[in-house]
Design a protein around this motif. Sequence first.
Motif, PDB file in Angstrom:
ATOM      1  N   ILE A 241     -24.743 -54.322  14.789  1.00  0.00           N
ATOM      2  CA  ILE A 241     -23.527 -54.102  15.570  1.00  0.00           C
ATOM      3  C   ILE A 241     -23.881 -54.379  17.032  1.00  0.00           C
ATOM      4  O   ILE A 241     -24.557 -53.576  17.671  1.00  0.00           O
ATOM      5  CB  ILE A 241     -22.981 -52.676  15.384  1.00  0.00           C
ATOM      6  CG1 ILE A 241     -22.632 -52.434  13.917  1.00  0.00           C
ATOM      7  CG2 ILE A 241     -21.765 -52.450  16.283  1.00  0.00           C
ATOM      8  CD1 ILE A 241     -22.114 -51.049  13.607  1.00  0.00           C
ATOM      9  N   ASP A 242     -23.433 -55.533  17.511  1.00  0.00           N
ATOM     10  CA  ASP A 242     -23.765 -55.915  18.881  1.00  0.00           C
ATOM     11  C   ASP A 242     -22.613 -55.605  19.835  1.00  0.00           C
ATOM     12  O   ASP A 242     -21.533 -55.178  19.415  1.00  0.00           O
ATOM     13  CB  ASP A 242     -24.188 -57.383  18.948  1.00  0.00           C
ATOM     14  CG  ASP A 242     -23.101 -58.355  18.519  1.00  0.00           C
ATOM     15  OD1 ASP A 242     -21.901 -57.988  18.466  1.00  0.00           O
ATOM     16  OD2 ASP A 242     -23.440 -59.523  18.249  1.00  0.00           O
ATOM     17  N   GLN A 243     -22.843 -55.824  21.121  1.00  0.00           N
ATOM     18  CA  GLN A 243     -21.830 -55.492  22.123  1.00  0.00           C
ATOM     19  C   GLN A 243     -20.580 -56.339  21.958  1.00  0.00           C
ATOM     20  O   GLN A 243     -19.464 -55.857  22.185  1.00  0.00           O
ATOM     21  CB  GLN A 243     -22.386 -55.645  23.542  1.00  0.00           C
ATOM     22  CG  GLN A 243     -21.435 -55.115  24.608  1.00  0.00           C
ATOM     23  CD  GLN A 243     -21.137 -53.633  24.438  1.00  0.00           C
ATOM     24  OE1 GLN A 243     -22.046 -52.818  24.341  1.00  0.00           O
ATOM     25  NE2 GLN A 243     -19.853 -53.265  24.391  1.00  0.00           N
ATOM     26  N   ASP A 244     -20.724 -57.576  21.536  1.00  0.00           N
ATOM     27  CA  ASP A 244     -19.554 -58.426  21.330  1.00  0.00           C
ATOM     28  C   ASP A 244     -18.634 -57.826  20.267  1.00  0.00           C
ATOM     29  O   ASP A 244     -17.413 -57.776  20.445  1.00  0.00           O
ATOM     30  CB  ASP A 244     -19.986 -59.845  20.941  1.00  0.00           C
ATOM     31  CG  ASP A 244     -18.798 -60.776  20.784  1.00  0.00           C
ATOM     32  OD1 ASP A 244     -18.029 -60.937  21.750  1.00  0.00           O
ATOM     33  OD2 ASP A 244     -18.640 -61.339  19.682  1.00  0.00           O
ATOM     34  N   GLN A 245     -19.198 -57.361  19.164  1.00  0.00           N
ATOM     35  CA  GLN A 245     -18.378 -56.758  18.107  1.00  0.00           C
ATOM     36  C   GLN A 245     -17.709 -55.475  18.618  1.00  0.00           C
ATOM     37  O   GLN A 245     -16.541 -55.239  18.347  1.00  0.00           O
ATOM     38  CB  GLN A 245     -19.225 -56.465  16.864  1.00  0.00           C
ATOM     39  CG  GLN A 245     -18.399 -55.928  15.716  1.00  0.00           C
ATOM     40  CD  GLN A 245     -19.185 -55.769  14.430  1.00  0.00           C
ATOM     41  OE1 GLN A 245     -20.398 -55.579  14.449  1.00  0.00           O
ATOM     42  NE2 GLN A 245     -18.490 -55.845  13.311  1.00  0.00           N
ATOM     43  N   ILE A 246     -18.459 -54.660  19.352  1.00  0.00           N
ATOM     44  CA  ILE A 246     -17.901 -53.426  19.906  1.00  0.00           C
ATOM     45  C   ILE A 246     -16.754 -53.749  20.865  1.00  0.00           C
ATOM     46  O   ILE A 246     -15.677 -53.139  20.795  1.00  0.00           O
ATOM     47  CB  ILE A 246     -18.998 -52.599  20.615  1.00  0.00           C
ATOM     48  CG1 ILE A 246     -20.031 -52.091  19.602  1.00  0.00           C
ATOM     49  CG2 ILE A 246     -18.384 -51.436  21.391  1.00  0.00           C
ATOM     50  CD1 ILE A 246     -21.284 -51.493  20.228  1.00  0.00           C
ATOM     51  N   SER A 247     -16.951 -54.724  21.736  1.00  0.00           N
ATOM     52  CA  SER A 247     -15.916 -55.088  22.711  1.00  0.00           C
ATOM     53  C   SER A 247     -14.678 -55.671  22.026  1.00  0.00           C
ATOM     54  O   SER A 247     -13.542 -55.379  22.435  1.00  0.00           O
ATOM     55  CB  SER A 247     -16.478 -56.073  23.730  1.00  0.00           C
ATOM     56  OG  SER A 247     -17.506 -55.461  24.486  1.00  0.00           O
ATOM     57  N   ARG A 248     -14.888 -56.497  21.004  1.00  0.00           N
ATOM     58  CA  ARG A 248     -13.737 -57.047  20.266  1.00  0.00           C
ATOM     59  C   ARG A 248     -12.968 -55.944  19.547  1.00  0.00           C
ATOM     60  O   ARG A 248     -11.735 -55.968  19.480  1.00  0.00           O
ATOM     61  CB  ARG A 248     -14.186 -58.133  19.285  1.00  0.00           C
ATOM     62  CG  ARG A 248     -14.540 -59.438  19.999  1.00  0.00           C
ATOM     63  CD  ARG A 248     -14.909 -60.586  19.066  1.00  0.00           C
ATOM     64  NE  ARG A 248     -16.231 -60.345  18.494  1.00  0.00           N
ATOM     65  CZ  ARG A 248     -16.496 -60.249  17.197  1.00  0.00           C
ATOM     66  NH1 ARG A 248     -15.544 -60.382  16.298  1.00  0.00           N
ATOM     67  NH2 ARG A 248     -17.726 -60.033  16.777  1.00  0.00           N
ATOM     68  N   PHE A 249     -13.681 -54.954  19.015  1.00  0.00           N
ATOM     69  CA  PHE A 249     -13.013 -53.816  18.377  1.00  0.00           C
ATOM     70  C   PHE A 249     -12.222 -53.024  19.424  1.00  0.00           C
ATOM     71  O   PHE A 249     -11.088 -52.602  19.173  1.00  0.00           O
ATOM     72  CB  PHE A 249     -14.031 -52.919  17.667  1.00  0.00           C
ATOM     73  CG  PHE A 249     -13.400 -51.861  16.821  1.00  0.00           C
ATOM     74  CD1 PHE A 249     -13.005 -52.130  15.521  1.00  0.00           C
ATOM     75  CD2 PHE A 249     -13.197 -50.579  17.309  1.00  0.00           C
ATOM     76  CE1 PHE A 249     -12.411 -51.154  14.723  1.00  0.00           C
ATOM     77  CE2 PHE A 249     -12.607 -49.596  16.528  1.00  0.00           C
ATOM     78  CZ  PHE A 249     -12.219 -49.886  15.235  1.00  0.00           C
ATOM     79  N   ALA A 250     -12.806 -52.836  20.591  1.00  0.00           N
ATOM     80  CA  ALA A 250     -12.101 -52.142  21.680  1.00  0.00           C
ATOM     81  C   ALA A 250     -10.807 -52.872  22.026  1.00  0.00           C
ATOM     82  O   ALA A 250      -9.750 -52.239  22.204  1.00  0.00           O
ATOM     83  CB  ALA A 250     -13.003 -52.019  22.903  1.00  0.00           C
ATOM     84  N   ASP A 251     -10.875 -54.195  22.101  1.00  0.00           N
ATOM     85  CA  ASP A 251      -9.673 -54.979  22.397  1.00  0.00           C
ATOM     86  C   ASP A 251      -8.631 -54.838  21.286  1.00  0.00           C
ATOM     87  O   ASP A 251      -7.442 -54.678  21.562  1.00  0.00           O
ATOM     88  CB  ASP A 251     -10.020 -56.459  22.585  1.00  0.00           C
ATOM     89  CG  ASP A 251     -10.788 -56.731  23.870  1.00  0.00           C
ATOM     90  OD1 ASP A 251     -10.764 -55.870  24.781  1.00  0.00           O
ATOM     91  OD2 ASP A 251     -11.411 -57.811  23.950  1.00  0.00           O
ATOM     92  N   ALA A 252      -9.085 -54.888  20.048  1.00  0.00           N
ATOM     93  CA  ALA A 252      -8.151 -54.808  18.913  1.00  0.00           C
ATOM     94  C   ALA A 252      -7.470 -53.449  18.813  1.00  0.00           C
ATOM     95  O   ALA A 252      -6.314 -53.359  18.397  1.00  0.00           O
ATOM     96  CB  ALA A 252      -8.891 -55.120  17.609  1.00  0.00           C
ATOM     97  N   THR A 253      -8.182 -52.394  19.190  1.00  0.00           N
ATOM     98  CA  THR A 253      -7.642 -51.036  19.029  1.00  0.00           C
ATOM     99  C   THR A 253      -7.160 -50.426  20.339  1.00  0.00           C
ATOM    100  O   THR A 253      -6.660 -49.294  20.342  1.00  0.00           O
ATOM    101  CB  THR A 253      -8.711 -50.107  18.428  1.00  0.00           C
ATOM    102  OG1 THR A 253      -9.840 -50.062  19.304  1.00  0.00           O
ATOM    103  CG2 THR A 253      -9.126 -50.574  17.039  1.00  0.00           C
ATOM    104  N   LEU A 254      -7.339 -51.168  21.440  1.00  0.00           N
ATOM    105  CA  LEU A 254      -6.941 -50.686  22.773  1.00  0.00           C
ATOM    106  C   LEU A 254      -7.707 -49.433  23.175  1.00  0.00           C
ATOM    107  O   LEU A 254      -7.235 -48.627  23.962  1.00  0.00           O
ATOM    108  CB  LEU A 254      -5.427 -50.448  22.846  1.00  0.00           C
ATOM    109  CG  LEU A 254      -4.551 -51.635  22.438  1.00  0.00           C
ATOM    110  CD1 LEU A 254      -3.086 -51.251  22.478  1.00  0.00           C
ATOM    111  CD2 LEU A 254      -4.833 -52.847  23.305  1.00  0.00           C
TER     112      LEU A 254
END
Length: 152
Positions: free
Chosen positions: A26-39
């Motif tokens: 689980i890298d920062q890109d995946q975490i950031s994309r999840f943050a974007d998807a879930t606001l």
Amino acid sequence: MVIINNYEEYKLLEGTMVGSSSWHTIDQDQISRFADATLDHQWIHVDKQRAENEGPYQSTIAHGYLTLSLIPYLWKQIAEVRNVNLEINYGIENFRFGIPVKVDSEVSLQATVRSVIDLKGTVKVIVGAKLLIKNELKPAYTGDVVFLYQFK
């Protein structure tokens, strides 16, 4: 990988730890994309510098719900359920988060088939899920996921 072709084969697995998935980073890109998807842009997930300086884990951490959302992907590495017309992620029960998943951690799902019930053509399966973190003694979470299947 376990191959399951029908209700009877699933039922035979009841009470069995059927396996573990491969390791997933689980890298920062995946975490950031999840943050974007879930606001959900809480700084502990997306602000590397602040997390390192002010956070309790000295790094960003994955959202708990991100780690839960990996269950279908990781489960399919453990078991291939064939001959189904319909497969539904029906629910999660009794989940508890143990420790956070720090950025760049590797995780693996360990799965146990707890129960298999035929509900007049729809098969309800409860799978015990434990998310392991490489080089950690405690799991990220434990709990049960519920799948519904309609076999052909």
